[in-house]
Design a protein around this motif. Structure first.
Motif, PDB file in Angstrom:
ATOM      1  N   GLU A  66     -34.554  26.439  43.225  1.00  0.00           N
ATOM      2  CA  GLU A  66     -33.434  26.430  42.289  1.00  0.00           C
ATOM      3  C   GLU A  66     -33.579  27.529  41.242  1.00  0.00           C
ATOM      4  O   GLU A  66     -32.645  28.301  40.981  1.00  0.00           O
ATOM      5  CB  GLU A  66     -33.323  25.069  41.606  1.00  0.00           C
ATOM      6  N   ALA A  67     -34.758  27.629  40.622  1.00  0.00           N
ATOM      7  CA  ALA A  67     -34.971  28.625  39.563  1.00  0.00           C
ATOM      8  C   ALA A  67     -34.917  30.044  40.123  1.00  0.00           C
ATOM      9  O   ALA A  67     -34.342  30.955  39.511  1.00  0.00           O
ATOM     10  CB  ALA A  67     -36.308  28.368  38.871  1.00  0.00           C
ATOM     11  N   THR A  69     -33.334  31.026  42.864  1.00  0.00           N
ATOM     12  CA  THR A  69     -31.951  31.334  43.256  1.00  0.00           C
ATOM     13  C   THR A  69     -31.152  31.823  42.061  1.00  0.00           C
ATOM     14  O   THR A  69     -30.399  32.803  42.147  1.00  0.00           O
ATOM     15  CB  THR A  69     -31.272  30.093  43.867  1.00  0.00           C
ATOM     16  N   GLU A  70     -31.321  31.151  40.943  1.00  0.00           N
ATOM     17  CA  GLU A  70     -30.609  31.550  39.723  1.00  0.00           C
ATOM     18  C   GLU A  70     -31.024  32.952  39.284  1.00  0.00           C
ATOM     19  O   GLU A  70     -30.182  33.764  38.857  1.00  0.00           O
ATOM     20  CB  GLU A  70     -30.889  30.548  38.611  1.00  0.00           C
ATOM     21  N   ARG A  73     -29.554  35.632  41.939  1.00  0.00           N
ATOM     22  CA  ARG A  73     -28.107  35.744  42.104  1.00  0.00           C
ATOM     23  C   ARG A  73     -27.564  36.935  41.305  1.00  0.00           C
ATOM     24  O   ARG A  73     -27.835  37.079  40.123  1.00  0.00           O
ATOM     25  CB  ARG A  73     -27.423  34.453  41.672  1.00  0.00           C
ATOM     26  N   ALA A  99     -28.908  33.025  47.422  1.00  0.00           N
ATOM     27  CA  ALA A  99     -28.351  33.995  46.477  1.00  0.00           C
ATOM     28  C   ALA A  99     -27.657  35.164  47.173  1.00  0.00           C
ATOM     29  O   ALA A  99     -26.958  35.949  46.524  1.00  0.00           O
ATOM     30  CB  ALA A  99     -29.454  34.519  45.561  1.00  0.00           C
TER      31      ALA A  99
END
Length: 373
Positions: A66-67, A69-70, A73, A99
């Motif tokens: 999650e981290a 991917t952020e 992106r 991403a």
């Protein structure tokens, strides 16, 4: 248009990550230097020659899908230095896929290269993205030499030797011991054949009167790259460092692992091997010296009625790796790769193009090619 810097280098607190950033600066590419500890990353980046003229930012990120991917992106390319990759790589690859960014790394782990191909190759291809593990001196420079040999038609067998002077970084040492848990393979009649974990050989080193000791070094990535190449049926690789005493220690350690550690439960194997790796190399080695840290990549290619031998002498294998990673990003920012999905550096960017970059930066000599037909 995203205002995100186009390249993310993940794992900059290590030796190789610093070199990737250094060459990104030389290509004038804006980048994010990321890692799990911002202070450590900043301390490394601050020591990069000429960093004051680079366009970059330092970011701390948690090692989770999650981290990551952020963070990824809006970027275009992720250059991953966080190994051992079989242990820490899946989260990074998954984040790249989510991403929508290209992925490259510096692995030398054959089991990780195989996993990338099997688990994510098709998914990356469907999105038009590149998944290129092992864009590194070990083993891209040898792959370049192999492809130069294969420019001669009718050759179907590759006998590859990769040697260098120096000592592995902390991350490389961890990887070397991690691959002792895995099975290693060479290619015979286009099928994977398992190596004996304790295999070794006395090898002839091009340009030297002395011989050296070499080992399968985890099988290397070459058998995977050439597995479905219609030109190649057989591929066997040996490698190591040129220091005979070090290689004698490698052989002794490998035998000990085969006899005492491999029989243990998997979790206990990892703990024991990590402890050995820490005892061998726990500090960052000094910056490479081109007068001392030399490399040799030698490929004998043969067929029923022909032979070719290509040797590439070079220096500073970690600098070669940093340059190859930076050029991969530079190329991807300007044009699509020659192949999407799972691909080697040569398959994605072209072996002559990669050779040209290594030559331009003074890291390898002109290849020595001998052909008999």
């Amino acid at each position: 248009m995203s205002d995100k810097k186009p390249v993310v280098v993940y794992g900059v607190s290590g030796y190789t990550g610093r070199l990737v950033c250094e060459y990104l600066r030389e290509y004038n590419i804006p980048f994010i230097a990321a890692g799990r500890d911002k202070a450590r990353v900043q301390a490394v980046v601050d020591k990069i020659p000429g960093i004051e003229s680079a366009d970059y930012e330092v970011v701390e990120v948690e090692h989770s899908v999650e981290a990551l991917t952020e963070l990824f992106r809006g970027a275009s390319v992720v250059s991953n230095m966080v190994g051992p990759f079989i242990k820490f790589g899946p989260e990074v690859v998954e984040a790249c896929l989510r991403a929508g960014v290209h992925y490259t790394d510096t692995t030398g782990e054959q089991d990780w290269v195989l996993k990338c191909r099997q688990d994510w190759g098709d998914a990356f291809a469907e999105k038009g993205l590149l998944l290129a593990p092992n864009v590194a001196q070990m083993y891209t420079t040898g792959e370049i030499a192999a492809n130069i040999c294969l420019e001669t038609p009718g050759l179907d067998s590759l006998d590859i030797l990769v040697l260098w002077k120096g000592f592995p970084t902390y991350a490389s040492t961890q990887t070397i011991f991690t691959i002792l848990k895995a099975d290693w393979h060479y290619l015979e009649r286009n099928q994977y054949v398992k190596w004996d974990l304790t295999a070794s050989a006395e090898v002839v080193v091009p340009g030297m009167h002395e011989t050296a000791i070499a080992v399968p070094w985890g099988g290397t990535a070459h058998p995977v790259w050439f597995k479905d190449d219609p030109r190649v049926a057989n591929c066997k690789v040996l490698g190591g460092v040129m220091n005979r005493q070090v290689m004698e220690g490698v052989i002794a350690t490998t035998k000990m692992v085969a006899d005492e550690i491999r029989p243990l439960p998997f979790e206990e194997q990892e703990k024991a091997l990590s402890a050995i790796a820490d005892s061998v190399q726990a500090e960052m080695p000094p910056r490479e010296n081109p007068r001392e840290n030399t490399t040799v990549d030698s490929v004998h290619a043969s067929g029923p009625l022909g032979r070719a031998h290509c040797v590439i002498h070079g220096n500073c294998n970690y600098k070669q790796t940093g340059l190859l990673q930076a050029y991969a990003a530079y190329s991807l920012l300007q044009q699509a790769p020659k192949r999407v999905g799972f691909a080697s550096a040569c398959q994605a960017f072209g072996h002559r193009e990669l050779l040209g970059q290594l030559r331009a930066f003074g890291l390898v000599m002109k290849p020595q090619l001998t052909v008999q037909d």
